[in-house]
Design a protein around this motif. Structure first.
Motif: not given
Length: 185
Positions: A139-158
């Motif tokens: 999931a992180i890789k899929s948004i990273y390849k579009h030049n976005y960074i998710h800055r709040d990876i936590k269990l509540d957001n999965l």
């Protein structure tokens, strides 16, 4: 012009040609009107009981609250990310629109729970933990390849979809766009 030439070549009377062209103009005008139809909150019905048919999740954001907190750019970034990234690893955006008071994001409804709730209920994840960690990386890789960074990876957001696969969600306040190895927040 091509149609008019073909009608002349087919020996269609001038009156029939005019009638056909007027008919086609009306159809084109109606079609163009449908293309310009703006979607609004009134196009959706809020459900209390989930039934048959397509079910969506609606995220309703109050414009005044976003402006007060300075989150306008964050919300734009979230909407752009959701519209741009078509991945099985993140929640899907189907529609977005606004009225005078609110912005609306119509997204995929995920009937599964978030991973934090799953962990709290089961206390320990064994085999599932490896599976969810692997899907989180995807999931992180899929948004990273579009030049976005998710800055709040936590269990509540999965979140889990109905098949038990993980989807990354809640991008509103945690998107940074990067360009040429420099990070802008």
């Amino acid at each position: 012009m091509v149609l008019e030439e073909k009608l002349v070549d087919a020996y269609v009377s001038e009156e029939d040609q005019n009638n056909l062209l007027k008919f086609l103009e009306k159809k084109e005008t109606k079609y163009m009107g449908l293309q310009r139809h703006k979607m609004g909150v009134e196009d959706f019905e809020l459900l209390t009981i989930i039934g048959n048919g397509q079910v969506y999740a609606m995220k309703k954001l109050h414009k005044s609250e976003m402006m007060r907190r300075g989150h306008v750019e964050h919300v734009k970034a979230e909407r752009n990310l959701l519209a741009e990234v078509d991945s099985n690893c993140s929640v899907k955006l189907y529609f977005s629109f606004q009225d005078d008071e609110c912005l609306y994001l119509i997204m995929e409804y995920l009937p599964g729970e978030d991973v934090m709730t799953l962990l709290m209920r089961n206390y320990i994840l064994t085999v599932e933990a490896r599976f969810y960690v692997a899907e989180t990386v995807l999931a992180i890789k899929s948004i990273y390849k579009h030049n976005y960074i998710h800055r709040d990876i936590k269990l509540d957001n999965l979140f889990l979809d109905r098949y038990g696969h993980l989807r990354l969600s809640d991008f509103e306040l945690w998107i940074a766009v990067f360009s040429r190895n420099r990070i802008f927040q």
